[in-house]
Design an enzyme around this catalytic site. Structure first.
Site, short mmCIF file in Angstrom:
data_model
loop_
_atom_site.label_atom_id
_atom_site.label_comp_id
_atom_site.label_asym_id
_atom_site.label_seq_id
_atom_site.Cartn_x
_atom_site.Cartn_y
_atom_site.Cartn_z
N ASP A 1 -2.62 2.90 7.27
CA ASP A 1 -2.44 2.33 5.93
C ASP A 1 -2.33 0.81 5.98
O ASP A 1 -1.88 0.25 6.98
CB ASP A 1 -1.17 2.93 5.31
N HIS B 1 -11.03 -2.44 5.14
CA HIS B 1 -11.43 -1.17 5.76
C HIS B 1 -12.30 -1.41 6.98
O HIS B 1 -12.16 -0.75 8.00
CB HIS B 1 -12.18 -0.30 4.73
N LEU C 1 -9.58 13.32 25.65
CA LEU C 1 -8.77 13.17 24.44
C LEU C 1 -9.49 13.84 23.27
O LEU C 1 -10.70 13.67 23.11
CB LEU C 1 -8.57 11.68 24.11
C1 IPE Z 1 -2.71 7.57 2.82
O1 IPE Z 1 -2.67 6.27 2.39
C2 IPE Z 1 -4.13 8.02 3.06
C3 IPE Z 1 -4.80 7.41 4.20
C4 IPE Z 1 -4.27 6.55 5.03
C5 IPE Z 1 -6.14 7.85 4.43
P1 IPE Z 1 -2.68 5.90 0.83
O2 IPE Z 1 -2.66 4.43 0.73
O3 IPE Z 1 -3.76 6.61 0.13
O4 IPE Z 1 -1.27 6.53 0.35
P2 IPE Z 1 -0.30 6.07 -0.81
O5 IPE Z 1 -1.14 5.97 -2.06
O6 IPE Z 1 0.24 4.75 -0.42
O7 IPE Z 1 0.76 7.11 -0.89
C1 IPE Z 2 -5.64 2.70 4.09
O1 IPE Z 2 -5.52 1.44 3.53
C2 IPE Z 2 -7.06 3.20 4.09
C3 IPE Z 2 -7.31 4.29 3.14
C4 IPE Z 2 -6.41 4.85 2.40
C5 IPE Z 2 -8.68 4.76 3.03
P1 IPE Z 2 -5.33 1.23 1.97
O2 IPE Z 2 -6.66 1.06 1.33
O3 IPE Z 2 -4.48 2.31 1.38
O4 IPE Z 2 -4.54 -0.15 1.95
P2 IPE Z 2 -3.33 -0.58 1.02
O5 IPE Z 2 -2.28 0.50 1.13
O6 IPE Z 2 -3.89 -0.68 -0.37
O7 IPE Z 2 -2.87 -1.86 1.58
MG MG Z 3 -2.49 2.51 1.16
#
Ligand code: IPE
Ligand code: IPE
Ligand code: MG
Length: 252
Positions: free
Chosen positions: A30, A47, A141
């Site tokens: 995240d 990303h 792995l």
């Molecule tokens: C969880 O992160 C999903 C992934 C890392 C793929 P999100 O950013 O979607 O989760 P929330 O919205 O903070 O709970």
């Molecule tokens: C995690 O990063 C990747 C996915 C959920 C696909 P985010 O896109 O949720 O990044 P933040 O949480 O907005 O910083």
């Molecule tokens: Mg996120």
């Protein structure tokens, strides 16, 4: 730089020397959006930068001798993000497969993908099938990518399967127990995670492996996913060593 390097090496040495490497580490990757925003960049750049952290973590897991690494790449709820971001993520997935396939095979990594892949665009589906096929022989792995995955949908699917088996007379409702239930999960072939790592400071599960994480140790770091390195990964493994797992039993 060299100071950082030696810190990483020292952490890995600690992990390797003292044993007790978790067999299965799960990661909620995240913070890509925040990483990009801080740099005034569009979210997809975050990303893309996150792909480096995926490589770092996989190589770190190989070096540390972790057997299973599960990475949460795209959730059921992420489908509801702006279509431009979703499309960028699907394109990056294909780019990841193209650029990393050879290295993954070289490291002896076997990749499997779980989640509702029927929702993915055809090219993305094809890319992951090719990745699974070309890494099939990997024995060092196992990397499990959760893509278009949601734990509640998974659990509802198990309930549906078991209900169907009952209706067909193959199973009686009173025979259903935790073991039988777990045997229908998408993750049935792997042990439950020992350690869950979440980056970017959020202290929540976000619909990830709700059943399987029952007794996992939790490690949350403020580091944003694109900045996450193998050194951070080893740090989580060192921290894990200090945990005392009890599984509901009395300490002896
Ligand atoms: C969880 O992160 C999903 C992934 C890392 C793929 P999100 O950013 O979607 O989760 P929330 O919205 O903070 O709970
Ligand atoms: C995690 O990063 C990747 C996915 C959920 C696909 P985010 O896109 O949720 O990044 P933040 O949480 O907005 O910083
Ligand atoms: Mg996120």
């Amino acid at each position: 730089m060299s100071g950082e390097k030696s810190g990483v090496t020292a952490a890995l040495e600690t992990v390797l020397q003292e044993g007790e490497v978790p067999a299965h580490v799960a990661v909620i990757m995240d913070g890509n959006g925040r990483w990009a925003r801080r740099r005034g960049l569009p979210r997809w750049e975050g990303h893309r930068a996150g792909m480096t952290a995926v490589r770092e973590t996989i190589e770190g897991a190989v070096e540390a001798g972790v057997a299973h690494l599960t990475l949460y790449a795209f959730s059921d709820e992420n489908w509801f993000r702006p279509s431009m971001e979703v499309e960028a993520l699907m394109t990056l997935l294909q780019e990841y497969v193209r650029s990393q396939r050879e290295a993954l095979v070289g490291h002896g990594v076997r990749v499997t993908v779980f989640g509702d892949r029927l929702r993915l665009p055809e090219e993305a589906r094809q890319a992951i099938s090719e990745l699974e096929a070309s890494t099939e022989g990997g024995t060092v792995l196992e990397v499990h990518l959760a893509i278009s995955y949601g734990s509640r949908a998974e659990l509802a699917g198990v309930a549906r399967t078991l209900a169907q088996r009952c209706l067909e007379g193959e199973l009686a409702p009173e025979e259903i127990d935790a073991e039988l239930f777990a045997a229908e999960l998408l993750t049935r072939d792997w042990p439950d995670p020992d350690l869950l790592v979440r980056t970017s400071g959020e202290q929540r599960i976000s619909n990830f492996l709700l059943w399987q994480l029952a007794y996992a140790e939790l490690f949350v770091t403020d580091v944003l996913w694109p900045d996450f390195t193998r050194g951070h990964f080893f740090g989580a493994l060192v921290d894990y060593r200090r945990r005392e797992r009890r599984f509901g039993l009395v300490k002896t």
